[in-house]
Design a protein around this motif. Structure first.
Motif, PDB file in Angstrom:
ATOM      1  N   ASP A   1      -9.741   5.311  -2.513  1.00 26.49           N
ATOM      2  CA  ASP A   1     -10.183   6.408  -2.410  1.00 26.49           C
ATOM      3  C   ASP A   1      -9.614   7.378  -0.934  1.00 26.49           C
ATOM      4  O   ASP A   1      -9.253   8.417  -1.132  1.00 26.49           O
ATOM      5  N   THR A   2      -9.241   6.437  -0.134  1.00 23.86           N
ATOM      6  CA  THR A   2      -8.801   6.943   1.136  1.00 23.86           C
ATOM      7  C   THR A   2      -7.409   6.058   1.747  1.00 23.86           C
ATOM      8  O   THR A   2      -7.141   4.993   1.237  1.00 23.86           O
ATOM      9  N   ALA A   3      -6.787   6.722   2.681  1.00 23.05           N
ATOM     10  CA  ALA A   3      -5.532   6.237   3.306  1.00 23.05           C
ATOM     11  C   ALA A   3      -6.125   5.079   4.182  1.00 23.05           C
ATOM     12  O   ALA A   3      -5.496   4.155   4.373  1.00 23.05           O
ATOM     13  N   GLN A   4      -7.284   5.203   4.821  1.00 18.95           N
ATOM     14  CA  GLN A   4      -7.814   4.327   5.782  1.00 18.95           C
ATOM     15  C   GLN A   4      -7.913   2.854   4.872  1.00 18.95           C
ATOM     16  O   GLN A   4      -7.700   1.938   5.291  1.00 18.95           O
ATOM     17  N   GLU A   5      -8.202   3.009   3.739  1.00 17.12           N
ATOM     18  CA  GLU A   5      -8.617   1.669   2.942  1.00 17.12           C
ATOM     19  C   GLU A   5      -6.886   1.242   2.474  1.00 17.12           C
ATOM     20  O   GLU A   5      -6.824   0.028   2.496  1.00 17.12           O
ATOM     21  N   VAL A   6      -6.087   1.991   2.402  1.00 16.83           N
ATOM     22  CA  VAL A   6      -4.813   1.547   2.085  1.00 16.83           C
ATOM     23  C   VAL A   6      -4.346   0.770   3.362  1.00 16.83           C
ATOM     24  O   VAL A   6      -3.808  -0.419   3.510  1.00 16.83           O
ATOM     25  N   PHE A   7      -4.459   1.605   4.436  1.00 17.21           N
ATOM     26  CA  PHE A   7      -3.859   0.883   5.857  1.00 17.21           C
ATOM     27  C   PHE A   7      -4.483  -0.273   6.278  1.00 17.21           C
ATOM     28  O   PHE A   7      -4.015  -1.305   6.846  1.00 17.21           O
ATOM     29  N   SER A   8      -5.852  -0.431   6.051  1.00 19.28           N
ATOM     30  CA  SER A   8      -6.637  -1.535   6.503  1.00 19.28           C
ATOM     31  C   SER A   8      -6.584  -2.809   5.523  1.00 19.28           C
ATOM     32  O   SER A   8      -6.498  -3.938   6.044  1.00 19.28           O
ATOM     33  N   ARG A   9      -5.922  -2.580   4.624  1.00 18.01           N
ATOM     34  CA  ARG A   9      -5.786  -3.854   3.340  1.00 18.01           C
ATOM     35  C   ARG A   9      -4.490  -4.223   3.330  1.00 18.01           C
ATOM     36  O   ARG A   9      -4.133  -5.357   3.169  1.00 18.01           O
ATOM     37  N   ALA A  10      -3.668  -3.204   3.044  1.00 15.82           N
ATOM     38  CA  ALA A  10      -2.293  -3.679   2.789  1.00 15.82           C
ATOM     39  C   ALA A  10      -1.284  -4.372   4.049  1.00 15.82           C
ATOM     40  O   ALA A  10      -1.544  -3.915   5.173  1.00 15.82           O
ATOM     41  N   GLU A  11      -0.637  -5.335   3.528  1.00 16.74           N
ATOM     42  CA  GLU A  11       0.364  -5.840   4.361  1.00 16.74           C
ATOM     43  C   GLU A  11       1.669  -5.057   4.615  1.00 16.74           C
ATOM     44  O   GLU A  11       2.336  -5.424   5.628  1.00 16.74           O
ATOM     45  N   LEU A  12       2.205  -4.410   3.627  1.00 17.64           N
ATOM     46  CA  LEU A  12       3.333  -3.559   3.625  1.00 17.64           C
ATOM     47  C   LEU A  12       2.907  -2.277   3.278  1.00 17.64           C
ATOM     48  O   LEU A  12       2.334  -2.099   2.064  1.00 17.64           O
ATOM     49  N   ILE A  13       3.140  -1.145   4.047  1.00 13.88           N
ATOM     50  CA  ILE A  13       2.957   0.146   3.917  1.00 13.88           C
ATOM     51  C   ILE A  13       4.279   1.053   3.670  1.00 13.88           C
ATOM     52  O   ILE A  13       5.104   0.784   4.044  1.00 13.88           O
TER      53      ILE A  13
ATOM     54  N   GLY B   1       0.694  -1.414   0.120  1.00 16.45           N
ATOM     55  CA  GLY B   1      -0.124  -0.079   0.052  1.00 16.45           C
ATOM     56  C   GLY B   1       0.984   1.507   0.029  1.00 16.45           C
ATOM     57  O   GLY B   1       1.904   1.408   0.644  1.00 16.45           O
ATOM     58  N   ILE B   2       0.525   2.270  -0.887  1.00 17.36           N
ATOM     59  CA  ILE B   2       1.213   3.391  -0.845  1.00 17.36           C
ATOM     60  C   ILE B   2       0.119   4.588  -0.835  1.00 17.36           C
ATOM     61  O   ILE B   2      -0.698   4.914  -1.556  1.00 17.36           O
ATOM     62  N   PRO B   3       0.036   5.173   0.506  1.00 16.48           N
ATOM     63  CA  PRO B   3      -0.796   6.230   0.974  1.00 16.48           C
ATOM     64  C   PRO B   3      -0.297   7.451   0.483  1.00 16.48           C
ATOM     65  O   PRO B   3       0.904   7.702   0.259  1.00 16.48           O
ATOM     66  N   LYS B   4      -0.984   8.350   0.440  1.00 13.98           N
ATOM     67  CA  LYS B   4      -0.696   9.940  -0.058  1.00 13.98           C
ATOM     68  C   LYS B   4      -0.031  10.289   1.166  1.00 13.98           C
ATOM     69  O   LYS B   4      -0.546  10.459   2.202  1.00 13.98           O
TER      70      LYS B   4
END
Length: 370
Positions: free
Chosen positions: A59-71, A4-7
């Motif tokens: 759409d959101t950082a929350q989705e990135v953080f909640s799904r990804a194994e590696l941030i 996951g790559i958040p903004k």
């Protein structure tokens, strides 16, 4: 693995953790990548480019953080991001924990695995993931310092390189590492009178061989530091002790003897700064004045040239991200002692000695927890 790559959300931070080219490499290796909507848009890296590389846009950082194994990020997680981390999740980014006890506490509480770019080492005793941003910051330090020396910015009203018949500005660089070398190179290129101080005679000999008499080199003692800083028009703080807080080399007493309108640029501010009077600033409000001296202490300086910095950072981090995704963090760190040096926090335990010492935590060697 799902990466996951958040903004980025730090003030005026426009970098992103990976370019589309990096995403393409991950996808080709069999991994999935989530990119937060418009994560790279500010630097011309559009959602369409990431989708073409094989990423999925969310759409959101929350989705990135909640799904990804590696941030994978650029800057240290802000408190809201720390609270989105889950136990066992791997975070790979710059952390700079030594001067940031709140971030350390939140990461410990998260029970996540936090690997810091800035403490990964290599076989040449270098810091390969810090180096590209150090190169950028060193070169930017001279640009920023030259701008601050302009009278409209509160400076002395000096042109860094002078003109025929008028002496150039005196630039003093404290530290002969990657930041200091790049700062000296830029200052020399602009025609300044440049002196660099370091406590390694070996490094000073290397710099002398590289630049010849155009660059003055001095062994750093309290006396030489005082003499050079108080005579300088522009001082660049380029000191680094990996993982630890930067030493306060320039005191307020020295500052009081400097020229009014002189400029300090503290590139060590991510680790607390090497001037006694330093405090972190932002690109929005980059400077303040102490004792008549302008301080530029922007904590994410390379974010000012975010496109260049993003490409340079991905070039360096991509092999490590691929190793984490393909092997899992335990195997990747077991296979490479230098990569293992990047592990700062593991499920509530502090695993980097300099960080533990700086913040008063117990230290557990990384090799024991993986």
């Amino acid at each position: 693995m799902l990466v996951g790559i958040p903004k980025e959300i730090k003030n005026h931070e426009y970098r992103i953790g990976m370019t589309p080219a990096g995403v393409r490499e991950l996808v080709a290796a069999g991994h999935q990548v989530l990119i937060e909507h418009n994560g790279g848009a500010a630097i011309g890296l559009t959602d369409a480019m990431y989708e073409a590389a094989g990423a999925s846009i969310v759409d959101t950082a929350q989705e990135v953080f909640s799904r990804a194994e590696l941030i994978v990020k650029v800057k240290e997680p802000q408190p809201i991001e720390c609270r989105m981390l889950s136990p066992g999740q791997v975070l790979f980014t710059y952390l700079h924990l030594a001067p940031d006890p709140e971030q350390a506490r939140l990461l410990i509480e998260s029970q996540a695995i936090a690997i810091a770019y800035e403490t990964v080492t290599d076989s040449h005793h270098g810091l390969p993931l810090l180096a590209p941003m150090s190169e950028v910051a060193g070169r930017m330090a001279i640009q920023a310092g030259a701008h601050c020396l302009e009278k409209a910015q509160g400076g002395l009203g000096m042109l860094l390189g002078g003109v025929p018949g008028v002496a150039p500005a005196k630039v003093v660089v404290i530290g002969g590492g990657v930041v200091g070398t790049n700062a000296a190179r830029m200052a020399l290129g602009l025609g300044a009178d440049v002196t660099i101080l370091d406590r390694s005679l070996t490094r000073l000999k290397e710099l002398d061989a590289l630049y010849g008499p155009a660059l003055k080199t001095l062994y750093s003692t309290t006396e030489t530091l005082e003499q050079e800083v108080t005579a300088a028009d522009l001082v660049i703080g380029a000191v680094l002790i990996p993982g630890a807080a930067a030493p306060k080399l320039v005191t307020r007493a020295m500052l009081g003897r400097m020229k009014k309108g002189a400029v300090l640029v503290d590139v060590a501010i991510d680790q607390g700064g090497c001037f006694e009077t330093s405090r972190a600033t932002t690109h929005q409000q980059p400077t303040y004045v102490e004792e008549g001296v302008i301080h530029y202490c922007v904590a994410n300086m390379p974010g000012g040239v975010a496109r260049t910095s993003t490409f340079a950072l991905t070039n360096a981090t991509l092999p490590y991200v691929l190793a984490l995704a393909s092997k899992g963090y335990r195997q990747a760190l077991q296979d490479d002692v230098h990569f293992r040096n990047g592990l700062n926090i593991h499920r509530g335990q502090v695993t980097h000695q300099a960080v533990a010492r700086a913040l008063g935590y117990g230290y557990v060697p990384a090799a024991e927890v993986i």
